[in-house]
Scaffold this active site. Structure first.
Site, PDB file in Angstrom:
ATOM      1  N   TRP A  88      -2.356  -1.849  -2.154  1.00 48.92           N
ATOM      2  CA  TRP A  88      -1.177  -1.707  -3.035  1.00 48.92           C
ATOM      3  C   TRP A  88      -0.022  -2.576  -2.547  1.00 48.92           C
ATOM      4  CZ3 TRP A  88       3.347   1.770  -1.996  1.00 48.92           C
ATOM      5  CH2 TRP A  88       3.463   2.089  -0.628  1.00 48.92           C
ATOM      6  N   ASP A  89      -0.138  -3.080  -1.316  1.00 49.84           N
ATOM      7  CA  ASP A  89       0.879  -3.997  -0.781  1.00 49.84           C
ATOM      8  C   ASP A  89       1.219  -5.087  -1.792  1.00 49.84           C
ATOM      9  OD1 ASP A  89      -0.674  -2.706   1.216  1.00 49.84           O
ATOM     10  OD2 ASP A  89      -0.031  -4.120   2.751  1.00 49.84           O
ATOM     11  N   GLU A 135       0.605   7.903   5.062  1.00 50.25           N
ATOM     12  CA  GLU A 135      -0.783   8.192   5.442  1.00 50.25           C
ATOM     13  C   GLU A 135      -0.893   9.224   6.560  1.00 50.25           C
ATOM     14  OE1 GLU A 135      -2.670   4.430   6.178  1.00 50.25           O
ATOM     15  OE2 GLU A 135      -2.909   4.072   4.036  1.00 50.25           O
ATOM     16  N   LYS A 178       4.490   8.612   8.333  1.00 50.88           N
ATOM     17  CA  LYS A 178       4.118   7.295   8.850  1.00 50.88           C
ATOM     18  C   LYS A 178       5.022   6.205   8.276  1.00 50.88           C
ATOM     19  CE  LYS A 178       0.200   4.079   9.036  1.00 50.88           C
ATOM     20  NZ  LYS A 178      -1.071   3.685   8.407  1.00 50.88           N
ATOM     21  N   GLN A 179       5.304   6.305   6.987  1.00 49.04           N
ATOM     22  CA  GLN A 179       6.026   5.219   6.315  1.00 49.04           C
ATOM     23  C   GLN A 179       6.730   5.773   5.090  1.00 49.04           C
ATOM     24  OE1 GLN A 179       1.822   4.017   5.464  1.00 49.04           O
ATOM     25  NE2 GLN A 179       2.865   2.682   4.003  1.00 49.04           N
TER      26      GLN A 179
HETATM   27  C1  BGC Z   1      -0.421   1.305   5.500  1.00 49.13           C
HETATM   28  C2  BGC Z   1      -0.788   1.136   4.045  1.00 49.13           C
HETATM   29  C3  BGC Z   1      -1.021  -0.331   3.762  1.00 49.13           C
HETATM   30  C4  BGC Z   1      -2.057  -0.912   4.703  1.00 49.13           C
HETATM   31  C5  BGC Z   1      -2.219  -2.400   4.530  1.00 49.13           C
HETATM   32  C6  BGC Z   1      -1.519   0.710   6.360  1.00 49.13           C
HETATM   33  O1  BGC Z   1      -1.161   0.819   7.699  1.00 49.13           O
HETATM   34  O2  BGC Z   1      -0.233   2.660   5.824  1.00 49.13           O
HETATM   35  O3  BGC Z   1       0.250   1.619   3.224  1.00 49.13           O
HETATM   36  O4  BGC Z   1      -1.426  -0.504   2.455  1.00 49.13           O
HETATM   37  O5  BGC Z   1      -1.659  -0.659   6.031  1.00 49.13           O
HETATM   38  O6  BGC Z   1      -1.031  -3.066   4.833  1.00 49.13           O
END
Ligand code: BGC
Length: 781
Positions: free
Chosen positions: A361-362, A488, A592-593
């Site tokens: 989804w980035d 996550e 996490k984010q």
């Molecule tokens: C992140 C995801 C991301 C992926 C690729 C993961 O560490 O939690 O949101 O899509 O990395 O960048």
């Protein structure tokens, strides 16, 4: 961390003034050249030493089994990994009897310079061989933007002290030996010799190799041609074997004389075309490049980039590092997306094999917004790629017992490659992220053809998934249970606010486009009942809120969980996922984010000012930023709620993620989302830009350290320049018809009659939010 001082801070280039082998792999990522179709890591011309040799063709991958300790229904069985294709960069050199290898002899001078305006990588090197001969090698490398199959190198060698005999070997090499990549599971599994030879050729100055992948059955070809200049008596010969095709040039050079080689390389691949057709394809691309010639390619590259910078440049006064970083970011994001053309844009672009070369989804949430306002054609292409993968996404939805389409969490060719379903398949929000990107693109460009041909189908099929995944409760509220949001460290939650708000937009947008284009919607089987059901679900969407705390729940019940023991977590235990079990992360409050914080950015309209400030403070204390996708989102909301210093610190983290290797994995490739996030933090953060429902809003404010910020955005065939100082914002129409915008809610029209200026109101002070101990971003003040 890249700490040594050999990276200079300059506004329009990345310059490395000495070679440091400790950071060679990182530098290969940072000096990578790409156009979104072909990617060359910044490996040294002579091939070795290297951190990771890398030549990539977007979409070329190999299949590998995904093993599970315990099998389960619906687990993807086959994974995909980007492969290192034929290396056309290699130019080896023998000086008298010694191979030019920087690990031996004495390196007197070494400089590499990535010129962001010219789109070329320069290298200059002075080296004394173990036998005492001193030479200068200069090379310039490019991967062409206008000619997407083409790359090239101009290479020059000259003696500095005495007469020498040189032998230059210019090669195409397939199945290079790769270093063993162990350790972090996110690092791509190195595939041994993935390409089977089909044809090799060398005649005169022309070389060609054709191979096919073993399992994925993709045919890959590379061809090269050369022009050689130098003193009389130069001899050339060529030869080829299945994995190496080589032109050898020998010459005797006196001081003052140079041998110059211009090498043009073309690439092609196909899953369907025959060997003769792919051979013709690379030969034709090469013929085109040869007719343009090296200097023509250099000129075209400059022209392409001049045009890009006119549309996209961001100027930052007061922080030279950020100025450099944002241009570096814009350049690399352009490289990732410019000519991807109906292929995915991977999380690392084509700069390394990290994350197996997968897209996430980035792309839609981080990379495409930047490109939407600066290079919209590439966005249409990226979304057409998503559309082309709808058959796989529909199959996946059916397999999961759902309607519509379920886009994969990570993929190269469109099928799901995530072996960990709680943070993969369950992250259904990718569907809404795709729909959000399509809506943004259409409202930014007014591209009706795209809306009819692509957006309707994407929106309808993603909306169908939400309608079948969610349910109305006895009171009529609509819930989406058991999904994973962006954070996550929480999984399988009910009513994740980010997911629900994005799904709400998705459902409404699907109903709107279906009503705007009933003929197209009818071909997809959409009727009034279905659109009404989408609107009902959207209107009844459940958005959990904790009245006692006065904050939104990230997911239902989240604020009732035990708070993570931050005080008992050592600094070396981050990222937490590598030191603690997911089951424990999942049942505690630790983020996490950016998740709810990202919802407050992308669905700004769904929160009032007070809620934004309270939510931000609450989640700030729980967010550890173990993902590079977080800092830029936190920058945007920190700026919106008035924490300008903090926003500035987060901007610094997003901007320097790769330049300072903050996550210690830049060697695997650059973090495209964080690079794009640098632009997001500046434009949406300090520029306060929001673009929803056709309205372009700005609420600019600068942190103390920045004295000026200027950026350009293209919207509906207008180009608007926004310039901000600490007290005044100036809006100028650089191109196109008058446009209505808003500054802190006040609407006005900007015309070509001249700039419009407005005061920047002072920012109300609020108490500084706290981060978990040790997780505050580095201070930039
Ligand atoms: C992140 C995801 C991301 C992926 C690729 C993961 O560490 O939690 O949101 O899509 O990395 O960048």
């Amino acid at each position: 961390m890249i700490t040594h001082t050999s990276y200079a801070v300059e506004p329009w280039c990345l310059r490395e003034t000495e070679l440091n082998l400790d950071v060679l792999p990182q530098s290969e990522s940072m000096f990578a050249l790409s156009n979104g179709h072909v990617g060359w890591r910044g490996n040294l011309d002579e091939g070795e030493p290297h951190g990771l040799p890398g030549s990539y063709l977007n979409g070329v991958h190999e299949l590998r089994p995904l093993p599970y300790a315990e099998a389960g229904y619906g687990y993807p069985e086959s994974g995909q990994t980007v492969i290192n294709v034929t290396n056309g960069k290699v130019i080896r050199l023998l000086v008298d009897d010694e191979p030019f290898d920087l690990r031996y002899g004495r390196l007197r001078f070494h400089e590499r310079l990535l010129d962001l305006r010219a789109g070329v990588l320069h290298r200059t090197c002075e080296w004394t061989s173990p036998a005492g001969r001193t030479i200068r090698v200069r090379s310039t490398r490019l991967v062409s933007f206008p000619q997407r199959a083409v790359a090239g190198i101009a290479y020059e060698v000259e003696p500095l002290d005495a007469k020498i005999r040189v032998v230059v070997q210019s090669e195409l090499v397939t199945n290079e030996q790769l270093p063993h990549l162990a350790g972090d599971p996110r690092v791509a599994a190195a595939l041994e010799s993935p390409l089977l030879p089909e044809e090799d050729y060398a005649e005169g100055t022309r070389l060609r190799l054709i191979h096919v992948t073993k399992e994925s059955d993709l045919r890959v070809a590379a061809a090269a041609d050369h022009t050689v200049h130098g003193p009389k008596g130069i001899q050339t010969s060529s030869e080829s074997s299945p994995d190496v095709s080589r032109l050898t040039i020998t010459s005797v050079l006196e001081p003052g004389q140079a041998l110059r080689l211009e090498k043009l390389v073309s690439y092609g691949w196909s899953a369907v075309r025959s060997l003769p057709a792919v051979r013709d394809q690379v030969d034709a691309a090469l013929a085109g490049a040869v007719s343009t010639g090296w200097s023509g390619l250099v000129d075209q590259q400059r022209e392409y980039l001049d045009d890009f910078w006119t549309r996209a440049d961001v100027e930052v006064d007061g922080d030279a590092e950020i100025q450099q970083a944002v241009r570096f970011a814009l350049f690399h994001v352009l490289q990732a997306g410019a000519r991807a053309e109906r292929r995915a844009i991977p999380a690392k672009g084509l700069t390394g094999s990290g994350y197996d070369g997968h897209s996430f989804w980035d792309t839609e949430t981080f990379v495409l917004p930047l490109l939407t306002y600066t290079s919209p054609e590439s966005v249409a292409e990226a979304l057409r790629w998503r559309q082309s993968t709808l058959p796989a996404a529909r199959d996946r939805a059916r397999q999961l017992g759902q309607k519509g389409a379920a886009f994969p969490w990570r993929t190269i060719d469109g099928s799901e490659c995530s072996a960990y379903w709680p943070a993969g398949t369950a992250a259904f929000h990718v569907n809404a992220d795709v729909s959000d990107a399509a809506v943004r693109y259409v409202s930014c460009t007014g591209d009706e053809e795209f809306e009819r041909e692509t957006a309707v189908e994407l929106l309808v099929e993603t909306a169908r998934l939400w309608r079948s995944l969610g349910h109305h409760d006895h009171r009529g509220r609509f819930h989406i249970d058991g999904v994973t949001g962006p954070d996550e460290y929480s999984a399988i939650g009910d009513d994740n606010v980010y997911t629900n708000l994005m799904a709400q937009s998705n459902l409404r947008a699907a109903a709107n486009v279906s009503e705007r284009h009933p003929d197209v919607a009818a071909t997809l089987g959409v009727d009034d009942e279905e659109t009404a059901a989408w609107r009902d679900a959207a209107d009844a969407m459940s958005i959990p809120f904790n009245d006692t705390l006065g904050v939104h729940e990230q997911s239902s019940g989240f604020t009732g969980h035990q708070v993570w023991d931050f005080a008992g977590t050592r600094p070396d235990q981050y990222p937490l996922m590598l030191h603690f079990p997911y089951f424990d992360l999942y049942r505690k409050q630790v983020v996490k984010q950016a998740d709810l914080v990202l919802a407050m950015f992308l669905r700004s309209d769904a929160f009032d000012e007070e809620q934004k400030a309270r939510n931000f403070a609450y989640y700030e204390a729980l967010t550890v930023r173990d993902s590079s996708l977080s800092a830029c989102c936190q920058a945007v909301i920190a700026a919106e709620v008035g924490h300008l210093r903090l926003a500035y610190d987060y901007l610094g983290e997003a901007a320097l993620m790769d330049l300072k290797d903050l996550e210690n994995n830049t060697r695997d490739g650059l973090h495209m989302a964080s690079l794009a996030g640098t632009w997001v933090a500046l434009v949406a953060g300090f520029g306060g830009m929001r673009h929803r429902n056709g309205t372009l809003d700005f609420a600019p404010k600068l942190p103390e350290k920045l004295s000026r910020l200027a950026f350009r955005v293209s919207v509906l065939r207008r180009r608007l320049c926004v310039e901000i100082t600490d007290s005044v914002a100036t809006y100028t129409l650089d191109q196109g018809a008058p446009i209505e915008i808003r500054h802190y809610g006040e609407a006005f029209t900007v015309t070509d009659k001249g700039p419009v200026t407005r005061q920047v109101p002072p920012v109300a002070a609020r108490p500084e939010p706290q981060q978990p101990p040790g997780r505050r971003p580095g201070h930039r003040h």
